[in-house]
Motif scaffolding. Sequence first.
Motif, PDB file in Angstrom:
ATOM      1  N   ALA A  95       0.853  -1.180   0.000  1.00 16.70           N
ATOM      2  CA  ALA A  95       0.000   0.000   0.000  1.00 16.70           C
ATOM      3  C   ALA A  95       0.889   1.231   0.000  1.00 16.70           C
ATOM      4  O   ALA A  95       2.043   1.187   0.438  1.00 16.70           O
ATOM      5  CB  ALA A  95      -0.919   0.002   1.213  1.00 16.70           C
ATOM      6  N   THR A  96       0.357   2.315  -0.481  1.00 14.08           N
ATOM      7  CA  THR A  96       1.118   3.553  -0.497  1.00 14.08           C
ATOM      8  C   THR A  96       0.288   4.696   0.048  1.00 14.08           C
ATOM      9  O   THR A  96      -0.947   4.687  -0.033  1.00 14.08           O
ATOM     10  CB  THR A  96       1.615   3.884  -1.914  1.00 14.08           C
ATOM     11  N   GLY A  97       0.975   5.661   0.627  1.00 15.44           N
ATOM     12  CA  GLY A  97       0.302   6.817   1.193  1.00 15.44           C
ATOM     13  C   GLY A  97       1.276   7.952   1.356  1.00 15.44           C
ATOM     14  O   GLY A  97       2.421   7.884   0.909  1.00 15.44           O
ATOM     15  N   GLU A  98       0.823   8.993   2.025  1.00 12.54           N
ATOM     16  CA  GLU A  98       1.663  10.155   2.264  1.00 12.54           C
ATOM     17  C   GLU A  98       2.925   9.746   3.036  1.00 12.54           C
ATOM     18  O   GLU A  98       2.883   8.825   3.862  1.00 12.54           O
ATOM     19  CB  GLU A  98       0.897  11.209   3.046  1.00 12.54           C
ATOM     20  N   MET A  99       3.997  10.445   2.777  1.00  9.11           N
ATOM     21  CA  MET A  99       5.279  10.064   3.356  1.00  9.11           C
ATOM     22  C   MET A  99       5.259  10.063   4.885  1.00  9.11           C
ATOM     23  O   MET A  99       5.958   9.279   5.523  1.00  9.11           O
ATOM     24  CB  MET A  99       6.385  10.991   2.847  1.00  9.11           C
ATOM     25  N   ILE A 100       4.451  10.904   5.481  1.00  2.31           N
ATOM     26  CA  ILE A 100       4.396  10.976   6.933  1.00  2.31           C
ATOM     27  C   ILE A 100       3.930   9.663   7.552  1.00  2.31           C
ATOM     28  O   ILE A 100       4.174   9.384   8.727  1.00  2.31           O
ATOM     29  CB  ILE A 100       3.520  12.157   7.399  1.00  2.31           C
ATOM     30  N   LEU A 101       3.288   8.818   6.768  1.00  2.00           N
ATOM     31  CA  LEU A 101       2.834   7.533   7.297  1.00  2.00           C
ATOM     32  C   LEU A 101       3.992   6.651   7.723  1.00  2.00           C
ATOM     33  O   LEU A 101       3.821   5.741   8.536  1.00  2.00           O
ATOM     34  CB  LEU A 101       1.968   6.809   6.272  1.00  2.00           C
ATOM     35  N   PHE A 102       5.180   6.913   7.161  1.00  3.28           N
ATOM     36  CA  PHE A 102       6.342   6.132   7.590  1.00  3.28           C
ATOM     37  C   PHE A 102       6.606   6.356   9.078  1.00  3.28           C
ATOM     38  O   PHE A 102       6.860   5.407   9.819  1.00  3.28           O
ATOM     39  CB  PHE A 102       7.570   6.519   6.778  1.00  3.28           C
ATOM     40  N   LYS A 103       6.512   7.609   9.516  1.00  8.80           N
ATOM     41  CA  LYS A 103       6.774   7.941  10.920  1.00  8.80           C
ATOM     42  C   LYS A 103       5.751   7.302  11.842  1.00  8.80           C
ATOM     43  O   LYS A 103       6.053   6.914  12.958  1.00  8.80           O
ATOM     44  CB  LYS A 103       6.773   9.456  11.086  1.00  8.80           C
ATOM     45  N   TYR A 104       4.529   7.170  11.360  1.00  6.71           N
ATOM     46  CA  TYR A 104       3.457   6.669  12.208  1.00  6.71           C
ATOM     47  C   TYR A 104       2.971   5.294  11.754  1.00  6.71           C
ATOM     48  O   TYR A 104       1.837   4.907  12.028  1.00  6.71           O
ATOM     49  CB  TYR A 104       2.301   7.665  12.204  1.00  6.71           C
ATOM     50  N   PHE A 105       3.846   4.562  11.090  1.00  2.50           N
ATOM     51  CA  PHE A 105       3.431   3.284  10.515  1.00  2.50           C
ATOM     52  C   PHE A 105       2.835   2.349  11.545  1.00  2.50           C
ATOM     53  O   PHE A 105       1.816   1.696  11.298  1.00  2.50           O
ATOM     54  CB  PHE A 105       4.627   2.612   9.833  1.00  2.50           C
ATOM     55  N   SER A 106       3.452   2.277  12.722  1.00  2.09           N
ATOM     56  CA  SER A 106       3.029   1.295  13.713  1.00  2.09           C
ATOM     57  C   SER A 106       1.640   1.565  14.259  1.00  2.09           C
ATOM     58  O   SER A 106       1.027   0.677  14.859  1.00  2.09           O
ATOM     59  CB  SER A 106       4.029   1.247  14.867  1.00  2.09           C
ATOM     60  N   ILE A 107       1.140   2.771  14.066  1.00  4.64           N
ATOM     61  CA  ILE A 107      -0.196   3.093  14.566  1.00  4.64           C
ATOM     62  C   ILE A 107      -1.137   3.526  13.453  1.00  4.64           C
ATOM     63  O   ILE A 107      -2.280   3.885  13.724  1.00  4.64           O
ATOM     64  CB  ILE A 107      -0.143   4.188  15.651  1.00  4.64           C
ATOM     65  N   SER A 108      -0.664   3.500  12.212  1.00  8.27           N
ATOM     66  CA  SER A 108      -1.504   3.961  11.107  1.00  8.27           C
ATOM     67  C   SER A 108      -2.665   2.989  10.869  1.00  8.27           C
ATOM     68  O   SER A 108      -2.527   1.784  11.022  1.00  8.27           O
ATOM     69  CB  SER A 108      -0.676   4.101   9.829  1.00  8.27           C
ATOM     70  N   THR A 109      -3.789   3.538  10.510  1.00 16.85           N
ATOM     71  CA  THR A 109      -4.956   2.727  10.186  1.00 16.85           C
ATOM     72  C   THR A 109      -5.073   2.577   8.672  1.00 16.85           C
ATOM     73  O   THR A 109      -4.571   3.401   7.908  1.00 16.85           O
ATOM     74  CB  THR A 109      -6.231   3.357  10.750  1.00 16.85           C
ATOM     75  N   GLU A 110      -5.752   1.542   8.242  1.00 16.77           N
ATOM     76  CA  GLU A 110      -5.786   1.201   6.825  1.00 16.77           C
ATOM     77  C   GLU A 110      -6.388   2.306   5.975  1.00 16.77           C
ATOM     78  O   GLU A 110      -5.986   2.491   4.822  1.00 16.77           O
ATOM     79  CB  GLU A 110      -6.544  -0.110   6.629  1.00 16.77           C
ATOM     80  N   ASN A 111      -7.306   3.047   6.513  1.00 20.00           N
ATOM     81  CA  ASN A 111      -7.968   4.071   5.707  1.00 20.00           C
ATOM     82  C   ASN A 111      -7.027   5.214   5.328  1.00 20.00           C
ATOM     83  O   ASN A 111      -7.327   6.009   4.426  1.00 20.00           O
ATOM     84  CB  ASN A 111      -9.180   4.611   6.447  1.00 20.00           C
ATOM     85  N   LEU A 112      -5.891   5.322   6.007  1.00 15.86           N
ATOM     86  CA  LEU A 112      -4.944   6.391   5.698  1.00 15.86           C
ATOM     87  C   LEU A 112      -4.091   6.080   4.483  1.00 15.86           C
ATOM     88  O   LEU A 112      -3.474   6.971   3.914  1.00 15.86           O
ATOM     89  CB  LEU A 112      -4.041   6.648   6.910  1.00 15.86           C
ATOM     90  N   TRP A 113      -4.060   4.819   4.095  1.00 19.82           N
ATOM     91  CA  TRP A 113      -3.254   4.420   2.948  1.00 19.82           C
ATOM     92  C   TRP A 113      -4.106   4.565   1.696  1.00 19.82           C
ATOM     93  O   TRP A 113      -5.153   3.973   1.573  1.00 19.82           O
ATOM     94  CB  TRP A 113      -2.746   2.992   3.135  1.00 19.82           C
ATOM     95  N   ASP A 114      -3.598   5.329   0.728  1.00 16.70           N
ATOM     96  CA  ASP A 114      -4.413   5.736  -0.420  1.00 16.70           C
ATOM     97  C   ASP A 114      -4.713   4.590  -1.384  1.00 16.70           C
ATOM     98  O   ASP A 114      -5.826   4.462  -1.892  1.00 16.70           O
ATOM     99  CB  ASP A 114      -3.688   6.832  -1.212  1.00 16.70           C
ATOM    100  N   TYR A 115      -3.696   3.807  -1.676  1.00 19.02           N
ATOM    101  CA  TYR A 115      -3.846   2.773  -2.696  1.00 19.02           C
ATOM    102  C   TYR A 115      -3.300   1.446  -2.164  1.00 19.02           C
ATOM    103  O   TYR A 115      -2.279   1.416  -1.487  1.00 19.02           O
ATOM    104  CB  TYR A 115      -3.089   3.150  -3.978  1.00 19.02           C
TER     105      TYR A 115
END
Length: 126
Positions: A95-115
């Motif tokens: 999946a890919t998303g905004e670069m800031i998701l790398f910093k918060y990967f461990s707590i990111s939710t699936e809806n934040l990932w664009d594709y």
Amino acid sequence: QLQASGGGLAQAGGSLRLSCLSSGFDLDDRAIGWFRQAPGSVRERVGCIRGNDSSTYYTDPVKGRFTISTDIAKDTVYLQMNNLKSEDTAVYYCATGEMILFKYFSISTENLWDYWGQGTLVTVSS
């Protein structure tokens, strides 16, 4: 758009390399995450790479065994999986998303990932 491939059957202790081919965006502007979903389980995080500097992050179950890398020229992200275990059996997604998701990967939710890619099945036999 993302297209994951490379899954298959491997023996415990063996290796597989998954690929995630992207189209329509620049990988060096994005975070690319790998996730997996085992039968009967929820989807879980595997690891992430930050496109601009190739920094990586891995969750504990795969740390030291899996490696994420990118080939910007080929618009492809790889997940090299070594020393496979039966518990690695799952459908793997990129999946890919905004670069800031790398910093918060461990707590990111699936809806934040664009594709999301379509998933590729990895089966590890013991």
